[in-house]
Design an enzyme around this catalytic site. Structure first.
Site, PDB file in Angstrom:
ATOM      1  N   TRP A 177       0.821  -1.207   0.000  1.00 58.34           N
ATOM      2  CA  TRP A 177       0.000   0.000   0.000  1.00 58.34           C
ATOM      3  C   TRP A 177       0.854   1.256   0.000  1.00 58.34           C
ATOM      4  O   TRP A 177       0.548   2.219  -0.717  1.00 58.34           O
ATOM      5  CB  TRP A 177      -0.980  -0.024   1.170  1.00 58.34           C
ATOM      6  CG  TRP A 177      -1.971  -1.119   0.982  1.00 58.34           C
ATOM      7  CD1 TRP A 177      -2.102  -2.263   1.709  1.00 58.34           C
ATOM      8  CD2 TRP A 177      -2.954  -1.210  -0.058  1.00 58.34           C
ATOM      9  NE1 TRP A 177      -3.091  -3.061   1.193  1.00 58.34           N
ATOM     10  CE2 TRP A 177      -3.640  -2.433   0.113  1.00 58.34           C
ATOM     11  CE3 TRP A 177      -3.326  -0.378  -1.115  1.00 58.34           C
ATOM     12  CZ2 TRP A 177      -4.671  -2.843  -0.733  1.00 58.34           C
ATOM     13  CZ3 TRP A 177      -4.350  -0.779  -1.962  1.00 58.34           C
ATOM     14  CH2 TRP A 177      -5.013  -1.994  -1.763  1.00 58.34           C
ATOM     15  N   ASP A 208      -1.532   6.739   6.240  1.00 60.58           N
ATOM     16  CA  ASP A 208      -2.678   5.949   5.804  1.00 60.58           C
ATOM     17  C   ASP A 208      -2.973   4.990   6.947  1.00 60.58           C
ATOM     18  O   ASP A 208      -2.234   4.036   7.175  1.00 60.58           O
ATOM     19  CB  ASP A 208      -2.333   5.199   4.516  1.00 60.58           C
ATOM     20  CG  ASP A 208      -3.426   4.233   4.065  1.00 60.58           C
ATOM     21  OD1 ASP A 208      -4.417   4.057   4.799  1.00 60.58           O
ATOM     22  OD2 ASP A 208      -3.264   3.629   2.984  1.00 60.58           O
ATOM     23  N   LYS A 262     -12.884  -1.381   7.095  1.00 60.68           N
ATOM     24  CA  LYS A 262     -12.175  -2.386   7.883  1.00 60.68           C
ATOM     25  C   LYS A 262     -12.602  -2.341   9.349  1.00 60.68           C
ATOM     26  O   LYS A 262     -13.008  -3.347   9.909  1.00 60.68           O
ATOM     27  CB  LYS A 262     -10.667  -2.187   7.741  1.00 60.68           C
ATOM     28  CG  LYS A 262     -10.206  -2.271   6.283  1.00 60.68           C
ATOM     29  CD  LYS A 262      -8.735  -1.920   6.114  1.00 60.68           C
ATOM     30  CE  LYS A 262      -8.344  -1.842   4.649  1.00 60.68           C
ATOM     31  NZ  LYS A 262      -8.453  -3.144   3.955  1.00 60.68           N
TER      32      LYS A 262
END
Length: 380
Positions: free
Chosen positions: A104, A178, A202
């Protein structure tokens, strides 16, 4: 029908109490005669929902007053572009520093390179993304508009349990994180963060909602090419209502925030309570993996993720079995499914298995997984 234990990395399992409340209010929210997804985002009813959600999020994460909380669309992947469009222009060089510790953060750097000079100041690819680089070794730029990292990598399973102090490293750039896959699983040290962003799917609610928590002095630097709807200053000035926001996702997020506020663990409450629970869940599964001769997790124990735990079954040669179609992996997944343990297949780029232990995963789910893993190993 009993609900399975869902170990998906996202969209992920949600608190059953939240789902039950949403179901009860589906057709009629608080006597209005309509469900939340039918409401105007500019109605007084929805304004109350959004205001309460922001208030509760600020309480849970102790967000200081000089930070704005924004509800947006796009997901973290889109904000890999939206963040540089908002912050790269803080300095004329448009230099951005990236710490690459997995898939990511790698994607974040690649996308940002479209809007300025994205410099990789640390990269753990040579370890297979199983370690984290010592901040003292980062080659920080003196003119960086910001420094970016992914504080929890869902695929490779590494987590920054402590965020770096950039000022102590000699940098005056804001830290951008992030925090999609660990948001609300632990506190955030806002004295070290300039901007945090993350998808909600999530630990918070359904896909479609993105959270941005941004320090006020970082607003107002958007590049001319930045769409107005993603200009953080414009979004802040409009109270996240510049366009129609993801209203139902905000409502569900608000229910999740209320669920979190009610959590207790000993004398702890809220995020502190859920963090203690998450530590215990992760420790239980890692102990089962490390104490086994069949299962492997190669992440450095100092930076193992509490949220996303990748692991592999060993082949006859002792090496990790990555191919999900391998008979041993396939048998493991079939047996897990039969036990009500679902979504354990690892990410396609890494293979093997992965168990995501987000806030809504109870300890009972982890115990059920550990029991199954031991039974599978005994059966050979």
């Amino acid at each position: 029908m009993a609900r399975p234990y869902n170990f998906s990395a996202g969209p992920a399992t949600m608190p059953e109490a939240v789902l039950q409340q949403a179901a009860a209010e589906m057709l009629d929210w608080h006597g209005t005669g309509m469900g939340v997804m039918e409401m105007s985002h500019r109605s007084t009813s929805f304004a109350a929902i959004a205001e309460q959600a922001e208030h509760d999020l600020r309480t849970l994460l102790a967000i200081p007053e000089h930070f704005k909380v924004l509800f947006s669309q796009g997901g973290a992947l889109a904000h890999n572009a939206i963040v540089p469009m908002n912050l790269a222009g803080r300095r004329p060089e448009r230099t951005m520093d990236f710490v690459v510790t997995g898939s990511w953060s790698q994607k974040s750097a690649q996308e940002a390179a479209r809007y300025g000079a994205a410099r990789i100041v640390a990269n753990t690819a040579d370890t297979g993304f199983t370690t984290l680089p010592d901040p003292a070794s980062w080659r920080l730029s003196p003119d960086a508009s910001y420094v970016h990292l992914c504080s929890n990598e869902t695929i490779h399973g590494v987590e920054f349990h402590t965020l770096p102090d950039l000022a102590a490293l000699g940098s005056d750039a804001p830290l951008v994180i992030d925090f999609s896959s660990h948001v609300l699983s632990r506190p955030v040290d806002w004295s070290r963060v300039g901007l945090a962003y993350g998808g909600a799917q999530k630990n918070i609610g359904p896909a479609g909602l993105t959270l941005i928590v941004v320090r006020e002095d970082l607003l107002g630097h958007a590049l001319p090419i930045c769409p107005s709807v993603f200009d953080y200053r414009a979004l802040a000035e409009a109270g996240s209502m510049l366009n129609t926001p993801p209203t139902y996702a905000i409502y569900i997020a608000g229910l999740t925030f209320q669920w979190l506020l009610a959590q207790r663990e000993g004398n702890l409450s809220g995020v502190a309570a859920i963090e203690a629970r998450n530590v215990a869940k992760a420790q239980r599964l890692y102990e089962a993996i490390d104490g086994s001769s069949l299962y492997i997790n190669r992440v450095d124990p100092a930076c193992r993720s509490r949220m996303n735990i990748p692991f592999f079954l060993r082949g006859d040669d002792g090496q990790p079995l990555r191919d999900p179609a391998h008979p041993r992996n396939a048998a493991f997944l079939r047996g897990a499914q039969a036990r009500g343990l679902v979504q354990l297949k690892g990410h396609k780029s890494l293979g093997g298995m992965r168990a995501s232990l987000y806030n809504a995963m109870p300890m009972a789910g982890v115990e059920a997984l550990v029991d199954y893993m031991r039974d599978f190993e005994r059966q050979g």
